[in-house]
Design an enzyme around this catalytic site. Structure first.
Site, short mmCIF file in Angstrom:
data_model
loop_
_atom_site.label_atom_id
_atom_site.label_comp_id
_atom_site.label_asym_id
_atom_site.label_seq_id
_atom_site.Cartn_x
_atom_site.Cartn_y
_atom_site.Cartn_z
N GLU A 1 2.15 6.60 30.93
CA GLU A 1 3.30 6.74 30.05
C GLU A 1 3.59 8.21 29.80
O GLU A 1 2.85 9.08 30.20
CB GLU A 1 3.02 6.02 28.71
CG GLU A 1 2.74 4.53 28.86
CD GLU A 1 3.95 3.73 29.29
OE1 GLU A 1 5.06 4.30 29.34
OE2 GLU A 1 3.79 2.54 29.57
N GLY A 2 4.69 8.44 29.08
CA GLY A 2 4.98 9.79 28.63
C GLY A 2 6.10 10.49 29.38
O GLY A 2 6.46 11.60 29.07
N ARG B 1 19.15 6.81 23.80
CA ARG B 1 18.98 8.11 24.45
C ARG B 1 20.02 8.27 25.54
O ARG B 1 20.26 7.36 26.33
CB ARG B 1 17.58 8.23 25.05
CG ARG B 1 16.49 8.41 24.01
CD ARG B 1 15.12 8.26 24.61
NE ARG B 1 14.90 6.89 25.07
CZ ARG B 1 13.77 6.48 25.64
NH1 ARG B 1 12.77 7.31 25.81
NH2 ARG B 1 13.64 5.23 26.03
N ASN C 1 7.37 -0.73 25.46
CA ASN C 1 6.40 0.24 24.93
C ASN C 1 5.62 -0.39 23.79
O ASN C 1 6.21 -0.87 22.81
CB ASN C 1 7.13 1.48 24.41
CG ASN C 1 7.96 2.16 25.47
OD1 ASN C 1 7.45 2.90 26.29
ND2 ASN C 1 9.26 1.88 25.47
N LYS D 1 2.77 -1.20 32.93
CA LYS D 1 3.77 -1.61 33.91
C LYS D 1 3.29 -2.80 34.73
O LYS D 1 4.08 -3.67 35.10
CB LYS D 1 4.09 -0.44 34.84
CG LYS D 1 4.50 0.85 34.15
CD LYS D 1 5.76 0.69 33.35
CE LYS D 1 6.25 2.03 32.84
NZ LYS D 1 5.31 2.69 31.93
N GLU E 1 11.38 -1.06 30.36
CA GLU E 1 9.96 -1.17 30.05
C GLU E 1 9.79 -1.64 28.61
O GLU E 1 10.72 -1.61 27.81
CB GLU E 1 9.24 0.16 30.27
CG GLU E 1 9.66 1.27 29.33
CD GLU E 1 8.91 2.57 29.60
OE1 GLU E 1 8.00 2.58 30.43
OE2 GLU E 1 9.27 3.57 28.96
N LYS F 1 6.64 3.10 39.92
CA LYS F 1 6.24 3.36 38.53
C LYS F 1 4.72 3.24 38.41
O LYS F 1 4.15 2.20 38.74
CB LYS F 1 6.92 2.38 37.59
CG LYS F 1 8.44 2.39 37.70
CD LYS F 1 9.09 1.43 36.74
CE LYS F 1 9.08 1.98 35.33
NZ LYS F 1 9.87 1.16 34.40
N ARG G 1 8.75 -1.02 21.28
CA ARG G 1 10.15 -0.70 21.61
C ARG G 1 10.43 -1.18 23.04
O ARG G 1 9.75 -0.77 23.98
CB ARG G 1 10.42 0.80 21.51
CG ARG G 1 11.93 1.13 21.49
CD ARG G 1 12.19 2.63 21.56
NE ARG G 1 11.87 3.16 22.87
CZ ARG G 1 11.06 4.20 23.08
NH1 ARG G 1 10.48 4.81 22.06
NH2 ARG G 1 10.82 4.61 24.31
N SER H 1 8.28 6.28 19.90
CA SER H 1 8.69 7.44 19.12
C SER H 1 10.14 7.34 18.62
O SER H 1 10.91 6.49 19.03
CB SER H 1 8.52 8.71 19.95
OG SER H 1 9.29 8.62 21.13
#
Length: 582
Positions: A475-476, A558, A249, A417, A247, A471, A231, A254
């Site tokens: 992740e998360g 989002r 992923n 990253k 970024e 950064k 993603r 998810s």
């Protein structure tokens, strides 16, 4: 995987905190008796080269006052507050919406969510993340879709197959991954052996992943069947009007299940209320994430060619977002009760890293067996944080196995990253891609990215920290550094003179537009100013030289309040949304 939102700028909007109340309401139709409905039963070029742009503050007072909606006993009370920032023209007049109509839409949206499985675990219920069906609450969502330029939407979709191919090419270059993530320069002959380097000292988690990757290089382990569910996340920069990547992923991308449901929820609401709102449900693009994810699972399973083998979901021990994952399993079972040749069952299992560590076995022929079942496909919805690993052994023998990994350790590292920053350097994309038009398209979406070894950019970040984000590889969500904390972190690292700078990159902070919207969380409707981030899913499957799938496959939008830096849905910062093409 958690939130990007890592480069957004909050526009200094400040609002008082109002206590909003959950409510039992009735679906009255005082506003318009004709709206009574049937139930919903269907389903850079871098912006900064040497000079930095200033934050935009277009309006001293926003066109639309921010208001919170306290809904009690079927009534909606509006509390006016004010903020400032730049605003995008809303998809319709949020300020003038009839409150009775709003109340009806809220009620119907909550009913639809409950009937159609737009659900997460309720964090107030202790067992909600462990036992399915216990402690259910609707996933947080925007009540109405976000207006988004169709040209930028098409641009993002067009980039997806190019990024899929780029990840695959990068994953095959073990020297590039090791050199980029371990230290500045390293002799290829000692790549797989030398880990007394800056990244190991600064980030033990990434170092552990690198060591596993190093062992695969020593073994000359080849992933002949390679599968990716990626993603790429973007924000639309207000000042430049550019779609800029936050970024990429490559692990645990998810919400493919729930994002599709939000699209259907919004289309359903506009089918019912669109005429009075002046909105056309046909302008909401289809979201194919769920069906594409399921399709690539089935095709990968067939390529593995063991009819007894299962698809294994690697999950966290407590997972309140389990229903997004269960949607994938359920649709895979329903759509493919047998394989594409209608001969063999496709089964799925769910295991934590600890369970795999305890139950897993690697056979002499490379077959991975977990709980007595051979595994064809390993789908990671965990493994991106150190908390997921009771030990290194489970990930190591999964990598050593012949199972198809989604992602493999090399795909995982390709999404860090630091690799994102390396790929943004002049001439690096040409190492992996031949098509000049594709390279130009990727570069157009790159935000400014720099290593902390660049003393000039570090100096500028200390002088104007509000224009940068620090950064880490992690992740998360919730791991990025913003504002004055950027200055403090950089000054501290300079004073310590340690290798800690290797654990971070600096990224241009993106300045998205702020817009009014309605946010739904825990049965409560909030009217607030918000900003959004668009994630485009990509599916990639290759067996040796044969590319079986390379598709854009749906999206995740989002939306979060503009005063928040972080933006994870599961972490409580953002809500799920969908696009209304403009």
């Amino acid at each position: 995987m958690g939130a990007a939102y890592s480069s957004c700028y909050a526009h200094s909007l400040t609002f008082p905190v109002d206590t909003l109340h959950a409510f039992p309401i009735t679906a009255s139709s005082k506003s318009n008796p004709n709206l009574r409905s049937t139930p919903f039963l269907y389903s850079t070029e871098k912006i900064f080269n040497t000079s930095l742009v200033q934050p935009i503050r277009i309006m001293s007072q926003t066109t639309f006052p921010c208001s919170s909606l306290a809904v009690k006993r079927g009534e909606v009370e509006e509390v006016e507050t004010q903020g400032e920032g730049s605003t995008r023209k809303p998809v319709f007049n949020y300020h003038g919406i009839d409150q009775d109509l709003l109340q009806e839409m809220v009620y119907d949206a909550l009913v639809w969510s409950s009937l159609h499985g737009l659900l997460v675990g309720d964090k107030s219920v202790q067992r909600s993340g462990k036992v399915p069906g216990v402690g259910l609450v609707h996933a947080p969502f925007a009540l109405l879709p976000l207006s988004f330029p169709e040209s930028n939407w098409r641009q993002a979709c067009e980039l997806s197959p190019i990024f899929n191919e780029l990840v695959d090419r990068v994953s095959l270059d073990g020297n590039f991954l090791q050199e980029s993530l371990s230290r500045k320069r390293v002799c290829p002959q000692i790549l797989a052996a030398d880990f007394s380097n800056r990244t190991k000292k600064a980030d033990s988690f990434t170092s552990g992943l690198l060591e596993i990757h190093s062992k695969m290089l020593k073994m000359n382990k080849k992933e002949e069947i390679r599968m990716g569910l990626h993603r790429s996340d973007y924000m639309l920069d207000e000042q430049t009007k550019l779609l800029l990547q936050i970024e990429l992923n490559t692990i645990s991308s998810s919400f493919p299940g729930l994002s599709c449901l939000v699209t259907e929820l919004h289309r359903s609401l506009l089918n019912q209320y669109g005429e009075v709102l002046g909105l056309d449900p046909r302008k909401i693009p289809d979201n194919s994430a769920l069906s594409h994810f399921v399709e690539v699972f089935a095709k990968a399973w067939i390529e593995y060619n063991n009819p007894r083998a299962a698809v294994m979901f690697v999950v966290q021990a407590e997972e309140r977002n389990m229903y997004d994952q269960h949607w994938l399993s359920a649709v895979l079972k329903e759509r493919y009760p047998f394989d594409l040749y209608n001969t063999h069952n496709i089964t799925t299992i769910r295991k934590t890293m600890a369970e795999i560590d305890a139950e897993g076995e690697l056979l002499a022929d490379g077959t991975l067996v977990v709980g007595g079942k051979p595994i064809a496909v390993i789908y990671f919805r965990a493994g991106y944080t150190p908390n997921d690993y009771p030990s290194e052994s489970a990930r190591l023998f999964m990598e050593q196995s012949s199972a198809i990994k989604c992602p493999s350790i090399s795909y995982h590292l390709a999404g860090t990253k630091k690799i994102q920053q390396e790929l943004a350097k002049p001439g690096v994309l040409e190492r992996f891609l031949d098509n000049k038009e594709d390279i130009a398209k990727l570069r157009k979406c790159f935000a400014g990215l720099w290593s902390l070894d660049d003393s000039d950019i570090v100096k500028k970040a200390i002088e104007k920290p509000e224009l940068f984000v620090m950064k880490p590889q992690r992740e998360g969500g919730g791991n990025n550094i913003y504002g004055e904390d950027v200055r403090e972190a950089l000054v501290r690292l300079q004073k310590e003179g340690t290798d800690g700078t290797a654990a971070y990159i600096l990224m241009q902070r993106i300045f998205p537009t702020v817009f009014p919207t309605f946010l739904m969380r825990d049965g409560i409707c909030h009217k607030d100013f918000a900003m959004s981030e668009l994630g485009i899913y990509g599916a990639y499957l290759r067996n040796k030289d044969k590319v079986i799938m390379n598709d854009q496959c749906g999206y995740l939008l989002r939306t979060k309040i503009s005063s928040s830096d972080e933006g994870g849905v599961a972490a409580g910062f953002a809500v799920l949304d969908s696009i209304y093409l403009s």
